[in-house]
Design a protein around this motif. Structure first.
Motif, PDB file in Angstrom:
ATOM      1  N   ALA A 246       0.699  -1.186   0.091  1.00 58.93           N
ATOM      2  CA  ALA A 246      -0.057   0.153   0.025  1.00 58.93           C
ATOM      3  C   ALA A 246       0.908   1.309   0.061  1.00 58.93           C
ATOM      4  CB  ALA A 246      -0.736  -0.205   1.224  1.00 58.93           C
ATOM      5  N   GLY A 247       0.224   2.410  -0.386  1.00 57.28           N
ATOM      6  CA  GLY A 247       0.911   3.530  -0.418  1.00 57.28           C
ATOM      7  C   GLY A 247       0.669   4.131   1.224  1.00 57.28           C
ATOM      8  N   SER A 248       1.273   5.385   1.396  1.00 59.44           N
ATOM      9  CA  SER A 248       1.236   5.953   2.647  1.00 59.44           C
ATOM     10  C   SER A 248      -0.113   6.336   3.178  1.00 59.44           C
ATOM     11  CB  SER A 248       2.046   7.051   2.792  1.00 59.44           C
ATOM     12  OG  SER A 248       1.789   7.961   2.015  1.00 59.44           O
ATOM     13  N   GLY A 249      -0.494   6.161   4.309  1.00 61.69           N
ATOM     14  CA  GLY A 249      -2.015   6.610   4.901  1.00 61.69           C
ATOM     15  C   GLY A 249      -3.091   5.848   4.400  1.00 61.69           C
ATOM     16  N   VAL A 250      -2.943   4.325   3.965  1.00 65.03           N
ATOM     17  CA  VAL A 250      -3.890   3.708   3.494  1.00 65.03           C
ATOM     18  C   VAL A 250      -4.455   2.730   4.382  1.00 65.03           C
ATOM     19  CG1 VAL A 250      -4.773   2.332   1.258  1.00 65.03           C
ATOM     20  CG2 VAL A 250      -3.058   4.178   1.110  1.00 65.03           C
ATOM     21  N   GLY A 251      -3.670   2.593   5.440  1.00 71.70           N
ATOM     22  CA  GLY A 251      -4.129   1.828   6.538  1.00 71.70           C
ATOM     23  C   GLY A 251      -3.319   0.376   7.009  1.00 71.70           C
ATOM     24  N   LYS A 252      -2.069   0.297   6.546  1.00 74.38           N
ATOM     25  CA  LYS A 252      -1.353  -0.796   6.843  1.00 74.38           C
ATOM     26  C   LYS A 252      -1.204  -1.042   8.266  1.00 74.38           C
ATOM     27  CE  LYS A 252       2.386   0.755   4.732  1.00 74.38           C
ATOM     28  NZ  LYS A 252       1.727   1.977   4.345  1.00 74.38           N
ATOM     29  N   SER A 253      -0.705  -0.027   9.029  1.00 74.72           N
ATOM     30  CA  SER A 253      -0.656  -0.021  10.501  1.00 74.72           C
ATOM     31  C   SER A 253      -1.906  -0.461  11.003  1.00 74.72           C
ATOM     32  CB  SER A 253      -0.221   1.207  11.089  1.00 74.72           C
ATOM     33  OG  SER A 253       1.174   1.496  10.284  1.00 74.72           O
ATOM     34  N   SER A 254      -2.960  -0.118  10.711  1.00 72.61           N
ATOM     35  CA  SER A 254      -4.350  -0.280  11.376  1.00 72.61           C
ATOM     36  C   SER A 254      -4.597  -1.978  11.212  1.00 72.61           C
ATOM     37  CB  SER A 254      -5.620   0.513  10.828  1.00 72.61           C
ATOM     38  OG  SER A 254      -5.114   1.747  11.260  1.00 72.61           O
ATOM     39  N   LEU A 255      -4.361  -2.360   9.751  1.00 73.21           N
ATOM     40  CA  LEU A 255      -4.606  -3.745   9.426  1.00 73.21           C
ATOM     41  C   LEU A 255      -3.421  -4.542  10.316  1.00 73.21           C
ATOM     42  CD1 LEU A 255      -5.979  -5.769   7.764  1.00 73.21           C
ATOM     43  CD2 LEU A 255      -4.361  -5.425   5.878  1.00 73.21           C
ATOM     44  N   MET A 256      -2.356  -4.174  10.601  1.00 71.04           N
ATOM     45  CA  MET A 256      -1.510  -4.893  11.267  1.00 71.04           C
ATOM     46  C   MET A 256      -1.961  -5.079  12.703  1.00 71.04           C
ATOM     47  SD  MET A 256       2.538  -3.828  12.194  1.00 71.04           S
ATOM     48  CE  MET A 256       2.075  -2.472  13.349  1.00 71.04           C
ATOM     49  N   SER A 257      -2.480  -3.890  13.419  1.00 72.02           N
ATOM     50  CA  SER A 257      -2.869  -4.009  14.672  1.00 72.02           C
ATOM     51  C   SER A 257      -4.169  -4.962  14.866  1.00 72.02           C
ATOM     52  CB  SER A 257      -3.228  -2.973  15.251  1.00 72.02           C
ATOM     53  OG  SER A 257      -4.554  -2.264  14.735  1.00 72.02           O
TER      54      SER A 257
ATOM     55  N   LEU B 280      -3.899  -3.125  -0.693  1.00 72.86           N
ATOM     56  CA  LEU B 280      -4.722  -2.088  -0.135  1.00 72.86           C
ATOM     57  C   LEU B 280      -4.974  -0.743  -1.367  1.00 72.86           C
ATOM     58  CD1 LEU B 280      -3.542  -1.464   3.552  1.00 72.86           C
ATOM     59  CD2 LEU B 280      -5.021  -3.428   2.482  1.00 72.86           C
ATOM     60  N   SER B 281      -6.269  -0.463  -1.217  1.00 74.36           N
ATOM     61  CA  SER B 281      -6.771   0.537  -2.065  1.00 74.36           C
ATOM     62  C   SER B 281      -6.988   1.857  -1.685  1.00 74.36           C
ATOM     63  CB  SER B 281      -8.187  -0.063  -2.933  1.00 74.36           C
ATOM     64  OG  SER B 281      -8.708   1.173  -3.522  1.00 74.36           O
ATOM     65  N   ARG B 282      -6.466   2.707  -2.184  1.00 74.39           N
ATOM     66  CA  ARG B 282      -6.468   4.218  -1.605  1.00 74.39           C
ATOM     67  C   ARG B 282      -7.881   4.922  -2.011  1.00 74.39           C
ATOM     68  NH1 ARG B 282      -3.124   7.765   0.201  1.00 74.39           N
ATOM     69  NH2 ARG B 282      -1.305   6.708  -0.553  1.00 74.39           N
ATOM     70  N   GLN B 283      -8.369   4.208  -3.092  1.00 77.13           N
ATOM     71  CA  GLN B 283      -9.810   4.674  -3.198  1.00 77.13           C
ATOM     72  C   GLN B 283     -10.739   3.991  -2.263  1.00 77.13           C
ATOM     73  OE1 GLN B 283     -10.577   3.418  -7.383  1.00 77.13           O
ATOM     74  NE2 GLN B 283      -9.739   5.324  -8.269  1.00 77.13           N
ATOM     75  N   MET B 284     -10.579   2.776  -1.941  1.00 80.62           N
ATOM     76  CA  MET B 284     -11.555   2.409  -0.787  1.00 80.62           C
ATOM     77  C   MET B 284     -11.181   3.107   0.500  1.00 80.62           C
ATOM     78  SD  MET B 284     -11.117  -1.550  -1.659  1.00 80.62           S
ATOM     79  CE  MET B 284     -12.438  -2.151  -0.412  1.00 80.62           C
ATOM     80  N   ALA B 285     -10.054   3.538   0.593  1.00 82.19           N
ATOM     81  CA  ALA B 285      -9.720   4.263   2.140  1.00 82.19           C
ATOM     82  C   ALA B 285     -10.304   5.627   1.996  1.00 82.19           C
ATOM     83  CB  ALA B 285      -8.108   4.171   2.222  1.00 82.19           C
ATOM     84  N   GLU B 286     -10.198   6.280   0.795  1.00 79.94           N
ATOM     85  CA  GLU B 286     -10.820   7.639   0.881  1.00 79.94           C
ATOM     86  C   GLU B 286     -12.409   7.459   1.150  1.00 79.94           C
ATOM     87  OE1 GLU B 286      -9.286   8.811  -2.884  1.00 79.94           O
ATOM     88  OE2 GLU B 286      -7.457   9.591  -1.941  1.00 79.94           O
ATOM     89  N   LYS B 287     -13.032   6.500   0.691  1.00 79.10           N
ATOM     90  CA  LYS B 287     -14.407   6.425   0.604  1.00 79.10           C
ATOM     91  C   LYS B 287     -14.607   5.913   2.236  1.00 79.10           C
ATOM     92  CE  LYS B 287     -15.308   4.883  -4.085  1.00 79.10           C
ATOM     93  NZ  LYS B 287     -15.788   3.978  -4.722  1.00 79.10           N
ATOM     94  N   GLY B 288     -13.582   5.527   3.046  1.00 79.78           N
ATOM     95  CA  GLY B 288     -14.037   5.113   4.441  1.00 79.78           C
ATOM     96  C   GLY B 288     -14.350   3.396   4.691  1.00 79.78           C
ATOM     97  N   HIS B 289     -13.734   2.993   3.749  1.00 80.56           N
ATOM     98  CA  HIS B 289     -13.928   1.505   3.603  1.00 80.56           C
ATOM     99  C   HIS B 289     -12.653   0.931   4.329  1.00 80.56           C
ATOM    100  CE1 HIS B 289     -15.936  -2.368   2.186  1.00 80.56           C
ATOM    101  NE2 HIS B 289     -14.571  -2.728   2.437  1.00 80.56           N
ATOM    102  N   TYR B 290     -12.882   0.362   5.622  1.00 79.10           N
ATOM    103  CA  TYR B 290     -11.704  -0.200   5.951  1.00 79.10           C
ATOM    104  C   TYR B 290     -12.156  -1.626   6.752  1.00 79.10           C
ATOM    105  CZ  TYR B 290      -9.478   4.423   6.349  1.00 79.10           C
ATOM    106  OH  TYR B 290      -8.766   5.555   5.903  1.00 79.10           O
ATOM    107  N   PRO B 291     -11.093  -2.673   6.551  1.00 81.93           N
ATOM    108  CA  PRO B 291      -9.810  -2.335   5.886  1.00 81.93           C
ATOM    109  C   PRO B 291      -9.972  -2.288   4.471  1.00 81.93           C
ATOM    110  CG  PRO B 291     -10.004  -4.700   6.493  1.00 81.93           C
ATOM    111  CD  PRO B 291     -11.146  -4.111   6.972  1.00 81.93           C
TER     112      PRO B 291
END
Length: 442
Positions: A165-176, A334-345
């Protein structure tokens, strides 16, 4: 009364015990050039300075009459002519059960202020990967507690997966989420070149006291010297190998593989290597398999390796991502488009794959996965027409099914970071997406 022979013997013994020192002749950037001693690549040395503790360094390149060393610590106070003491061996680390619940630096030393550690085994960070013909097959799924992963990108015990993933897309959150949801016996977590803020957050918010009791955390933040960041990755891997040798199923989580490669780029360029692809010297691409191949199954236990890969500019084909993907047993994109829509992970199911899925997944679940992937692919191909209401219902039965099923798939793949799901409940929910009959989507 001593004889001449005795005097000669005493002189020879004293001469043999004398330490030989070198001297610093030049320092450019972080590269320290030393003359007057002989050492092997990887050997440690101590560089003395006035009114301060010696600087620990490692030999990284050999010249005709000099050595090139890189420091493990701060170089303030070093000057030309400083004495250099060779250790004539690589720096070892300590491993053992007492490391559970502790936070270590990149050299394997505790930094959590806890009790001193005794009765540990002293080992080298270098180890031989399991023999390719003696590795056990990956046949059992490891529960991660994340629905979209357990359902669509299943992870086997002993598999190596990359999270791209690029930066700020949720890698660390998924890791936790994975750290809290895993059923592995031991977790070894390596934070390589990442933010120092994440260490306390990881321990207090994500792992907790219960999780920390079966975890070892190795930390080398972004301000650490390049050698320490590289060594942190190998230290964490060596600790995981020790627990695997005791018959444990170990989860090795490394964040991030890209920072490890960047640290090796610093070392390679300082040692005089020519820059190649995007400034990375050849040693980077030689070191990646040496690190990654050490995870996996052995005759005694398993190391399931999860490695985050920070892709530059969201380019999934940049050199480090491409090289890592070719070595690993699967990748989670991980998809930045999904992250921008608030879809996590923000997991892009179509862009992700587990290469061991057929070996660890039952036939009915595998059919559901394939059917849902076909629905998502059909929806993606017709997305533009659907969004402008230009798609005519009945044109394609698969697209019709995809339009009906897509909201349910999105609901299934979304998950709060505080929620965890069992593997059995995930499988039942996956079957329910297609009404228990995957043939409807084929």
């Amino acid at each position: 009364m001593t004889t001449l022979v005795d005097d000669i013997k005493d002189y020879l013994i004293e001469a043999a015990s004398l330490k030989k020192y070198g001297r610093v002749v030049q320092m450019i950037g972080m590269s320290i050039e030393v003359a007057g001693i002989q050492s092997a690549i990887g050997d440690g040395c101590l560089i003395y300075r006035d009114n301060a503790l010696p600087v620990m360094a490692e030999v990284v390149a050999l010249g005709e009459t000099t050595l090139k060393c890189l420091p493990y610590g701060n170089t303030n106070g070093l000057k030309a002519g400083a004495l250099v003491e060779p250790l004539n061996h690589p720096l070892p680390i300590l491993v053992g059960e007492q490391l559970l619940g502790r936070v270590l630096d990149g050299l394997g030393q505790p930094i959590d202020g806890g009790e001193p550690i005794f009765k540990l085994d002293k080992v080298s960070i270098d180890a031989t990967p399991p023999h390719p013909l003696r590795r056990k097959l990956v046949t059992e799924q490891l529960e991660l507690g994340v629905k979209v992963l357990d359902g669509f990108i299943p992870c086997g015990k002993g598999q190596r997966l990359g999270i791209f993933a690029g930066s700020g897309v949720g890698k660390s959150s998924l890791m936790s989420m994975i750290i809290r949801g895993t059923k592995a016996d031991v977790s070894v977590i390596a934070l390589v070149g990442e933010r120092g803020r994440e260490v306390s957050e990881l321990i207090e918010r994500d792992i907790g006291e219960e999780g920390l009791a079966r975890s070892v955390i190795v930390v080398a933040t972004s301000d650490a010297p390049a050698l320490v960041r590289i060594r942190a990755a190998f230290t964490a891997t060596r600790i995981a190998e020790w627990f695997r040798d005791q018959g444990k199923d170990v989860l090795l989580f490394m964040d991030s593989l890209t920072r490890f490669a960047m640290a090796q780029r610093e070392v390679g360029l300082a040692a005089g290597e020519p820059p190649a692809t995007r400034g990375y010297p050849p040693s980077v691409f030689g070191l990646l398999p040496k690190l990654l191949e050490r995870a996996g199954t052995s005759e005694n236990g398993s190391i399931t390796g999860l490695y985050t890969v920070l892709v530059e500019g969201d380019d999934m084909n940049e050199p480090i991502a491409d090289s890592a993907r070719s070595i690993l047993d699967g990748h989670i994109q991980l998809s930045r488009q999904m992250a921008e829509k608030g879809h996590y992970p923000a997991v892009d199911i179509l862009g992700s794959i587990s290469r061991v899925a057929p070996a660890i997944t039952s036939e009915d679940i595998l059919e559901c996965q394939i059917a849902i992937r076909r629905l998502l692919a059909a929806y993606r191909d017709s997305k533009d027409l659907i969004e402008i209401n230009a798609y005519v219902k009945g044109t394609d039965p698969i697209v019709d099914s995809a339009i009906i099923t897509k909201p349910r798939i999105d609901e299934f793949t979304a998950q709060k970071t505080s929620d965890l799901y069992s593997l059995n409940s995930t499988k039942e929910s996956l079957k329910a997406l297609l009404g228990g009959n995957s043939d409807e989507a084929l």
